[in-house]
Scaffold this motif. Structure first.
Motif, PDB file in Angstrom:
ATOM      1  N   PHE A   1      24.936  -6.230  22.161  1.00  0.00           N
ATOM      2  CA  PHE A   1      25.493  -5.408  23.231  1.00  0.00           C
ATOM      3  C   PHE A   1      25.054  -5.949  24.583  1.00  0.00           C
ATOM      4  O   PHE A   1      24.038  -6.632  24.696  1.00  0.00           O
ATOM      5  N   THR A   2      25.854  -5.642  25.592  1.00  0.00           N
ATOM      6  CA  THR A   2      25.505  -5.942  26.975  1.00  0.00           C
ATOM      7  C   THR A   2      25.322  -4.630  27.713  1.00  0.00           C
ATOM      8  O   THR A   2      26.205  -3.757  27.674  1.00  0.00           O
TER       9      THR A   2
ATOM     10  N   ASN B   1      25.125  -2.742  31.119  1.00  0.00           N
ATOM     11  CA  ASN B   1      25.613  -2.907  32.492  1.00  0.00           C
ATOM     12  C   ASN B   1      25.174  -1.733  33.358  1.00  0.00           C
ATOM     13  O   ASN B   1      25.195  -0.581  32.911  1.00  0.00           O
TER      14      ASN B   1
ATOM     15  N   GLU C   1      23.619  -6.838  34.791  1.00  0.00           N
ATOM     16  CA  GLU C   1      23.812  -6.775  33.348  1.00  0.00           C
ATOM     17  C   GLU C   1      22.835  -7.700  32.635  1.00  0.00           C
ATOM     18  O   GLU C   1      22.342  -8.672  33.201  1.00  0.00           O
TER      19      GLU C   1
ATOM     20  N   SER D   1      22.312  -9.058  28.300  1.00  0.00           N
ATOM     21  CA  SER D   1      22.871  -9.014  26.946  1.00  0.00           C
ATOM     22  C   SER D   1      21.766  -9.194  25.909  1.00  0.00           C
ATOM     23  O   SER D   1      20.790  -9.919  26.133  1.00  0.00           O
TER      24      SER D   1
ATOM     25  N   GLN E   1      32.446   5.747  20.602  1.00  0.00           N
ATOM     26  CA  GLN E   1      33.205   4.867  19.721  1.00  0.00           C
ATOM     27  C   GLN E   1      32.409   4.662  18.436  1.00  0.00           C
ATOM     28  O   GLN E   1      31.184   4.761  18.428  1.00  0.00           O
TER      29      GLN E   1
ATOM     30  N   THR F   1      29.233   4.967  24.848  1.00  0.00           N
ATOM     31  CA  THR F   1      29.266   3.656  25.509  1.00  0.00           C
ATOM     32  C   THR F   1      29.249   3.762  27.026  1.00  0.00           C
ATOM     33  O   THR F   1      29.280   2.735  27.707  1.00  0.00           O
ATOM     34  N   ARG F   2      29.178   4.989  27.573  1.00  0.00           N
ATOM     35  CA  ARG F   2      29.246   5.126  29.028  1.00  0.00           C
ATOM     36  C   ARG F   2      28.458   6.349  29.497  1.00  0.00           C
ATOM     37  O   ARG F   2      28.534   7.416  28.899  1.00  0.00           O
TER      38      ARG F   2
ATOM     39  N   TYR G   1      26.780   1.380  31.297  1.00  0.00           N
ATOM     40  CA  TYR G   1      27.785   1.278  30.247  1.00  0.00           C
ATOM     41  C   TYR G   1      27.551   0.014  29.414  1.00  0.00           C
ATOM     42  O   TYR G   1      26.844  -0.914  29.843  1.00  0.00           O
ATOM     43  N   PHE G   2      28.153   0.000  28.239  1.00  0.00           N
ATOM     44  CA  PHE G   2      27.908  -1.058  27.268  1.00  0.00           C
ATOM     45  C   PHE G   2      29.200  -1.783  26.948  1.00  0.00           C
ATOM     46  O   PHE G   2      30.238  -1.160  26.722  1.00  0.00           O
ATOM     47  N   THR G   3      29.135  -3.110  26.929  1.00  0.00           N
ATOM     48  CA  THR G   3      30.260  -3.947  26.582  1.00  0.00           C
ATOM     49  C   THR G   3      29.807  -4.966  25.545  1.00  0.00           C
ATOM     50  O   THR G   3      28.603  -5.087  25.244  1.00  0.00           O
ATOM     51  N   GLY G   4      30.761  -5.701  24.983  1.00  0.00           N
ATOM     52  CA  GLY G   4      30.430  -6.737  24.014  1.00  0.00           C
ATOM     53  C   GLY G   4      29.719  -6.209  22.787  1.00  0.00           C
ATOM     54  O   GLY G   4      28.903  -6.916  22.176  1.00  0.00           O
TER      55      GLY G   4
END
Length: 220
Positions: free
Chosen positions: A52-53, A55, A64, A66, A192, A201-202, A213-216
């Motif tokens: 996860f990344t 942010n 950010e 990772s 999610q 995730t946010r 928030y989280f991406t990847g």
């Protein structure tokens, strides 16, 4: 999983919507542990690696970092613009404490309900059936977690988790050192599912000027 569901009605009508009051603490599992299962913790046993990344947007600035967490080996890899660092958490020394502290922080934002199982015995908890959520103003059950004054990177911190009717965290308050005043207040949204893990995730503050928030995200 130990919690009690009250499902009323027949096939002609819907079952009663589950509320946090339907989850009853047992000698085998504490209330925080039972609530962790509502966030999909039963599927954690199948996780080998999670990416996860993390942010942070504060006004116009962005930051950010990772992570790759090899769960079985407990190896952490941090990737940033400056460098990539990989280490075993069992071998953290003074040169790695800052990086590891960042990992613990970001992991807590991402997986806080699972920490209720992993950190069992390291905190006390209390439950309030009807509390005023700080952002929405809605009446919600509140689970308060207070860590002990020894161990960890930030001992003594407290967290107030406000739960929706689905028993998922919807808002929280972080109180550094268990002080009465909030240090950070944000939402828990953007849920999610990843291999059965039900993750927020946010997170945003009331003004929308601070966002985590989280991406990847990838779960293997």
């Amino acid at each position: 999983m130990g919690f009690i569901l009250f499902a009323l009605g027949s096939c002609k009508g819907p079952a009663k919507q589950e509320t946090p009051e339907n989850i009853v603490e047992t000698p085998e599992k504490t209330l925080p542990e039972l609530l962790a299962y509502k966030h999909g913790f039963e599927n954690w046993k199948d996780v080998q690696r999670i990416r996860f990344t993390f942010n942070i947007d504060r006004d116009t600035s962005h930051y950010e970092r990772s992570w790759i967490w090899d769960v079985r080996e407990n190896r952490v890899t941090r990737m940033s613009e400056a460098d990539t660092i990989s280490y075993l958490r069992s071998e953290v020394d003074s040169t790695l404490m800052r990086v590891d502290g960042s990992f613990i922080n970001d992991k807590f934002w991402f997986l806080a309900p699972y920490q209720w199982v992993w950190d069992s015995g390291s905190f006390t908890h209390s439950y309030q059936e009807d509390a005023l959520a700080p952002i929405s103003g809605d009446s919600m059950p509140k689970l308060t977690i207070v860590y002990g004054n020894e161990g960890g990177y930030t001992p003594g911190d407290a967290y107030d988790f406000y739960l929706g009717r689905d028993s998922l965290v919807r808002e929280w308050v972080f109180r550094r050192g268990n002080q009465p005043e909030p240090s950070v207040i944000t939402t828990w949204e953007g849920y999610q599912k990843f291999q059965g893990l039900n993750l927020s995730t946010r997170h945003e503050n009331a003004e929308g000027s601070l966002k985590f928030y989280f991406t990847g995200i990838a779960v293997e």
